[in-house]
Motif scaffolding. Structure first.
Motif, PDB file in Angstrom:
ATOM      1  N   PHE A 174     -42.692  73.944  64.386  1.00 55.15           N
ATOM      2  CA  PHE A 174     -41.868  73.460  65.497  1.00 55.15           C
ATOM      3  C   PHE A 174     -40.444  73.178  65.021  1.00 55.15           C
ATOM      4  N   MET A 175     -40.305  72.506  63.897  1.00 51.75           N
ATOM      5  CA  MET A 175     -38.980  72.175  63.389  1.00 51.75           C
ATOM      6  C   MET A 175     -38.199  73.425  62.990  1.00 51.75           C
ATOM      7  N   ASN A 176     -38.878  74.421  62.409  1.00 56.14           N
ATOM      8  CA  ASN A 176     -38.202  75.666  62.054  1.00 56.14           C
ATOM      9  C   ASN A 176     -37.691  76.377  63.305  1.00 56.14           C
ATOM     10  N   ALA A 177     -38.480  76.326  64.390  1.00 53.92           N
ATOM     11  CA  ALA A 177     -38.050  76.946  65.648  1.00 53.92           C
ATOM     12  C   ALA A 177     -36.829  76.227  66.206  1.00 53.92           C
ATOM     13  N   VAL A 178     -36.828  74.888  66.153  1.00 52.81           N
ATOM     14  CA  VAL A 178     -35.673  74.115  66.614  1.00 52.81           C
ATOM     15  C   VAL A 178     -34.449  74.451  65.778  1.00 52.81           C
ATOM     16  N   ASN A 179     -34.652  74.593  64.481  1.00 56.70           N
ATOM     17  CA  ASN A 179     -33.539  74.837  63.564  1.00 56.70           C
ATOM     18  C   ASN A 179     -32.871  76.195  63.803  1.00 56.70           C
ATOM     19  N   LYS A 180     -33.596  77.130  64.435  1.00 55.52           N
ATOM     20  CA  LYS A 180     -33.037  78.455  64.700  1.00 55.52           C
ATOM     21  C   LYS A 180     -32.113  78.468  65.914  1.00 55.52           C
ATOM     22  N   ILE A 181     -32.133  77.408  66.708  1.00 59.58           N
ATOM     23  CA  ILE A 181     -31.249  77.338  67.870  1.00 59.58           C
ATOM     24  C   ILE A 181     -29.801  77.258  67.365  1.00 59.58           C
ATOM     25  N   PRO A 182     -28.896  78.070  67.887  1.00 57.14           N
ATOM     26  CA  PRO A 182     -27.566  78.245  67.274  1.00 57.14           C
ATOM     27  C   PRO A 182     -26.813  76.965  66.948  1.00 57.14           C
ATOM     28  N   TYR A 183     -26.771  75.986  67.846  1.00 55.32           N
ATOM     29  CA  TYR A 183     -25.940  74.797  67.632  1.00 55.32           C
ATOM     30  C   TYR A 183     -26.638  73.713  66.809  1.00 55.32           C
ATOM     31  N   VAL A 184     -27.875  73.934  66.375  1.00 52.62           N
ATOM     32  CA  VAL A 184     -28.603  72.946  65.566  1.00 52.62           C
ATOM     33  C   VAL A 184     -28.273  73.140  64.093  1.00 52.62           C
ATOM     34  N   ARG A 185     -27.829  72.054  63.441  1.00 51.89           N
ATOM     35  CA  ARG A 185     -27.515  72.091  62.013  1.00 51.89           C
ATOM     36  C   ARG A 185     -28.731  71.758  61.151  1.00 51.89           C
ATOM     37  N   HIS A 186     -29.487  70.754  61.617  1.00 52.26           N
ATOM     38  CA  HIS A 186     -30.555  70.233  60.771  1.00 52.26           C
ATOM     39  C   HIS A 186     -31.480  69.374  61.623  1.00 52.26           C
ATOM     40  N   CYS A 187     -32.739  69.294  61.239  1.00 48.32           N
ATOM     41  CA  CYS A 187     -33.645  68.349  61.881  1.00 48.32           C
ATOM     42  C   CYS A 187     -34.582  67.753  60.836  1.00 48.32           C
ATOM     43  N   ARG A 188     -34.968  66.514  61.054  1.00 46.98           N
ATOM     44  CA  ARG A 188     -35.806  65.799  60.102  1.00 46.98           C
ATOM     45  C   ARG A 188     -36.723  64.837  60.851  1.00 46.98           C
ATOM     46  N   THR A 189     -37.882  64.571  60.282  1.00 48.66           N
ATOM     47  CA  THR A 189     -38.808  63.621  60.897  1.00 48.66           C
ATOM     48  C   THR A 189     -38.336  62.198  60.610  1.00 48.66           C
ATOM     49  N   HIS A 190     -38.620  61.279  61.536  1.00 52.51           N
ATOM     50  CA  HIS A 190     -38.300  59.866  61.270  1.00 52.51           C
ATOM     51  C   HIS A 190     -39.392  58.934  61.796  1.00 52.51           C
ATOM     52  N   TYR A 191     -40.469  59.540  62.368  1.00 54.83           N
ATOM     53  CA  TYR A 191     -41.562  58.709  62.885  1.00 54.83           C
ATOM     54  C   TYR A 191     -42.824  59.554  62.906  1.00 54.83           C
ATOM     55  N   TRP A 192     -43.945  58.911  62.553  1.00 52.41           N
ATOM     56  CA  TRP A 192     -45.222  59.626  62.564  1.00 52.41           C
ATOM     57  C   TRP A 192     -46.338  58.664  62.953  1.00 52.41           C
ATOM     58  N   ASN A 193     -47.141  59.108  63.920  1.00 51.20           N
ATOM     59  CA  ASN A 193     -48.313  58.320  64.299  1.00 51.20           C
ATOM     60  C   ASN A 193     -49.473  59.291  64.494  1.00 51.20           C
ATOM     61  N   PRO A 194     -50.486  59.231  63.621  1.00 49.48           N
ATOM     62  CA  PRO A 194     -51.599  60.186  63.698  1.00 49.48           C
ATOM     63  C   PRO A 194     -52.556  59.924  64.850  1.00 49.48           C
ATOM     64  N   ASP A 195     -52.382  58.807  65.568  1.00 48.15           N
ATOM     65  CA  ASP A 195     -53.341  58.424  66.614  1.00 48.15           C
ATOM     66  C   ASP A 195     -52.695  58.190  67.971  1.00 48.15           C
TER      67      ASP A 195
END
Length: 323
Positions: free
Chosen positions: A248-269
Motif C-alpha cells: 500500500f505504501m509503495n503504491a502511495v509513493n508512486k503518486i507523482p506529488y508524494v515525496r515520502h510516506c512512513r508509518t506512525h501508528y499500529w494497532n493489530p486489533d
C-alpha cells in the motif's frame, strides 16, 4: 397517441413538456438524446417504455434508468436511498455527456424529485425546466446565487467517498467531525449504534464536487516530486500485515506529488475505514484490512492549504477508483 398533437393533455405531462421544449427551440431536435429516469415501480417501468417508444418513433435516441429504492412503498427508503440514487444517476448522466450539452426536465414523477432536480441544476450549472399541468408553456427555473464550498468537500472527501459506498459508524469519524456536515448526512440506528449516511443534499454536494474536482485536478494539485524516498515501516512486529502495508505504501509513493510516506501508528486489533485526511498541516492515511489498522504520514510537494486539501481529495479518489 402519436396521432394527437404533442401538446394535447391526453398525451400526458412528459410528452407535453418535451414537445414544448422542442417548439420553443430550447434544444436541437435533430441531435437530441432523451434520458428517462423512472421509479422502481411497475407503473414507472410501463410509462418509461411508452415514452421511449413514442419518442423513438419521432426519431430521437432514447434510454432509461430505473432508480433503485425510488418508490412509495417505504417513505423512509424513498427519502434517503431513493432520492440519493436519483441524484447520483442524474449527475452521472450529465457529467458523462458534459454540462454544456444537457438540460433537466423536472416534469412528471414524484413532487420531491423537482426539488432534487432544481438543486442539481443549480449546483452543476445545468438549466432546469418544468411544466405544470395548468401552464400553457414550459418554464425555466432562473439561476440563483447558490455557493457550495469546494474546500469543505476536499477536506472531508474521504468521508464523502466512504458514505457514497456504505453507511459509516458515527464513532469511527467522531475525532474529525465538522459541524458544517450536519445538513449533508442523516443518522440511522443499526444494532444500537448510530451510523451516518449521505442525505439527498449530501449526495448532490458530493457528486457536484467530485465531477468539478476531476475537471480541475491538474490545475489545483501541486507539482510532481523531483526526489522520492522509500516508504518507511516503523519498528513493530507486523506479522502477516507487513507485506500488504508495504504494498500500500509503495503504491502511495508512486503518486507523482508524494515525496515520502512512513508509518506512525499500529494497532493489530482495531478495524478502521480506509481514508486520507488532514491532521493540522499533515496528511494522514488510514489503512485497514478489517482486523488491524496502520496510520501513515504522507509527505507531498504541497506548500499551501489549498494544495494540501487538493492532495487529500486526490488520494481519496485514488483510494476509491484506483486512478
Amino acid at each position: 397517441m402519436r396521432q394527437l398533437d404533442g401538446q394535447d393533455r391526453l398525451c400526458g405531462a412528459e410528452i407535453n413538456s418535451i414537445t414544448n421544449l422542442v417548439q420553443r427551440g430550447y434544444f436541437d431536435s435533430n441531435n437530441a438524446r432523451i434520458v428517462f429516469c423512472h421509479s422502481m415501480t411497475e407503473d414507472g417501468r410501463n410509462v418509461a417504455l411508452i415514452l421511449m417508444e413514442y419518442f423513438s418513433l419521432s426519431g430521437y435516441e432514447t434510454e432509461s434508468y430505473e432508480i433503485q429504492d425510488l418508490h412509495d412503498a417505504d417513505p423512509g427508503l424513498f427519502r434517503t436511498r431513493g432520492l440519493r440514487n436519483l441524484a447520483k444517476t442524474i449527475s452521472r448522466v450529465i457529467l458523462e455527456r458534459g454540462t454544456d450539452y444537457c438540460a433537466i426536465n423536472a416534469t412528471g414523477g414524484y413532487k420531491a424529485q423537482i426539488a432534487i432536480a432544481v438543486l442539481l441544476g443549480q449546483a452543476l450549472g445545468v438549466p432546469v425546466f418544468y411544466k405544470h399541468e395548468k401552464f400553457n408553456e414550459i418554464i425555466a427555473f432562473p439561476p440563483m446565487p447558490v455557493a457550495l464550498d469546494l474546500s469543505l468537500w476536499m477536506r472531508n472527501s474521504g468521508l464523502f467517498f466512504l458514505l457514497d459506498r456504505e453507511t459509516v459508524c458515527e464513532k469511527d469519524v467522531a475525532e474529525h467531525w465538522d459541524e458544517r456536515l450536519e445538513a449533508l448526512v442523516e443518522r440511522v440506528e443499526i444494532d444500537g449504534s448510530n451510523y451516518l449516511e449521505l442525505s439527498p443534499i449530501g449526495q448532490i454536494f458530493h457528486e457536484t464536487f467530485r465531477g468539478r474536482y476531476w475537471s480541475d485536478r491538474d490545475r489545483v494539485l501541486p507539482p510532481p516530486a523531483l526526489e522520492k524516498r522509500k516508504p518507511h515501516l516503523g519498528d513493530h512486529d507486523w506479522g502477516n500485515a507487513r507485506e500488504p502495508i508495504l504494498a500500500f505504501m509503495n503504491a502511495v509513493n508512486k503518486i507523482p506529488y508524494v515525496r515520502h510516506c512512513r508509518t506512525h501508528y499500529w494497532n493489530p486489533d482495531l478495524p478502521s475505514p480506509n481514508i486520507f485526511r488532514l491532521k493540522g498541516e499533515e496528511i494522514e492515511g488510514v489503512f485497514s484490512n478489517g482486523t488491524w489498522t496502520v496510520k501513515i504520514k504522507v509527505e507531498t510537494t504541497a506548500v499551501t492549504p489549498g494544495q494540501r486539501e487538493a492532495c487529500v481529495a486526490d488520494l481519496n479518489n485514488w483510494l476509491t477508483t484506483g486512478k
